[in-house]
Design a protein around this motif. Structure first.
Motif, PDB file in Angstrom:
ATOM      1  N   ASP A  31       0.826  -1.210   0.000  1.00  0.00           N
ATOM      2  CA  ASP A  31       0.000   0.000   0.000  1.00  0.00           C
ATOM      3  C   ASP A  31       0.858   1.257   0.000  1.00  0.00           C
ATOM      4  O   ASP A  31       0.601   2.197  -0.759  1.00  0.00           O
ATOM      5  CB  ASP A  31      -0.939  -0.015   1.200  1.00  0.00           C
ATOM      6  N   ILE A  35       0.697   3.981  -3.015  1.00  0.00           N
ATOM      7  CA  ILE A  35       0.265   5.334  -2.669  1.00  0.00           C
ATOM      8  C   ILE A  35       1.368   6.350  -2.957  1.00  0.00           C
ATOM      9  O   ILE A  35       1.101   7.428  -3.497  1.00  0.00           O
ATOM     10  CB  ILE A  35      -0.162   5.416  -1.190  1.00  0.00           C
ATOM     11  N   THR A  36       2.616   6.037  -2.619  1.00  0.00           N
ATOM     12  CA  THR A  36       3.683   7.006  -2.863  1.00  0.00           C
ATOM     13  C   THR A  36       3.900   7.240  -4.348  1.00  0.00           C
ATOM     14  O   THR A  36       4.216   8.353  -4.763  1.00  0.00           O
ATOM     15  CB  THR A  36       5.008   6.592  -2.186  1.00  0.00           C
ATOM     16  N   ARG A  72     -13.322   4.418  -6.155  1.00  0.00           N
ATOM     17  CA  ARG A  72     -12.851   3.483  -5.134  1.00  0.00           C
ATOM     18  C   ARG A  72     -13.739   2.240  -5.081  1.00  0.00           C
ATOM     19  O   ARG A  72     -13.245   1.114  -4.986  1.00  0.00           O
ATOM     20  CB  ARG A  72     -12.804   4.174  -3.770  1.00  0.00           C
ATOM     21  N   TYR A  89      -5.190  -1.571  -3.208  1.00  0.00           N
ATOM     22  CA  TYR A  89      -4.145  -0.562  -3.056  1.00  0.00           C
ATOM     23  C   TYR A  89      -4.299   0.547  -4.098  1.00  0.00           C
ATOM     24  O   TYR A  89      -4.024   1.706  -3.829  1.00  0.00           O
ATOM     25  CB  TYR A  89      -2.747  -1.190  -3.169  1.00  0.00           C
ATOM     26  N   THR A  92      -7.267   4.212  -4.238  1.00  0.00           N
ATOM     27  CA  THR A  92      -7.052   5.632  -3.963  1.00  0.00           C
ATOM     28  C   THR A  92      -6.374   6.320  -5.130  1.00  0.00           C
ATOM     29  O   THR A  92      -6.763   7.420  -5.527  1.00  0.00           O
ATOM     30  CB  THR A  92      -6.227   5.802  -2.673  1.00  0.00           C
ATOM     31  N   VAL A  93      -5.377   5.678  -5.708  1.00  0.00           N
ATOM     32  CA  VAL A  93      -4.676   6.271  -6.849  1.00  0.00           C
ATOM     33  C   VAL A  93      -5.622   6.415  -8.040  1.00  0.00           C
ATOM     34  O   VAL A  93      -5.617   7.436  -8.732  1.00  0.00           O
ATOM     35  CB  VAL A  93      -3.427   5.446  -7.218  1.00  0.00           C
ATOM     36  N   TRP A  96      -7.771   9.435  -7.504  1.00  0.00           N
ATOM     37  CA  TRP A  96      -7.069  10.681  -7.829  1.00  0.00           C
ATOM     38  C   TRP A  96      -6.980  10.868  -9.334  1.00  0.00           C
ATOM     39  O   TRP A  96      -7.139  11.965  -9.845  1.00  0.00           O
ATOM     40  CB  TRP A  96      -5.670  10.684  -7.231  1.00  0.00           C
TER      41      TRP A  96
END
Length: 121
Positions: A31, A35-36, A72, A89, A92-93, A96
């Protein structure tokens, strides 16, 4: 840097004595890494969201919020058969990613109209 240190960083928040430590660490590291990588989408999305809101058009961030929720839900319900646990995972990306145009396009449209004097702030 975070990508390489993900196991150590995630491990700070986990108990080594937990019988599920190994699996939990795997999930946390995956995750964090996803996310990063997505931060390159998140940062401009939030900047445009704040910008369009500052220009007085709060409906676009509201639309983006609903679209993020839908993205999501779609990710976690439709993608697991194709990409497995990474669907959770990437949720969220993906949120965005799909909302970036929702706030970016009107931001530049209203900024252009403001520059031309066709609207006032």
């Amino acid at each position: 840097m975070v990508q390489g240190l993900a196991p150590q960083l995630a491990g700070l928040f986990l108990s080594h004595s937990d019988p599920l430590y190994g699996r939990t660490l795997h999930v946390a590291v995956a995750d964090v890494r996803v996310i990063t990588l997505g931060m390159f989408l998140m940062a401009p999305m939030y900047l445009y969201r704040m910008g369009i809101q500052t220009l007085g058009h709060a409906r676009y961030p509201m639309y983006a919020g609903f679209l993020q929720l839908a993205a999501r839900v779609a990710s976690v319900t439709l993608l697991p058969p194709f990409i497995g646990e990474y669907a959770y995972y990437f949720a969220t990306v993906l949120a965005w990613c799909v909302t970036l145009p929702v706030v970016r396009i009107p931001f530049y449209r209203y900024l252009h109209l403001l520059e031309e004097g066709k609207i006032s702030h």
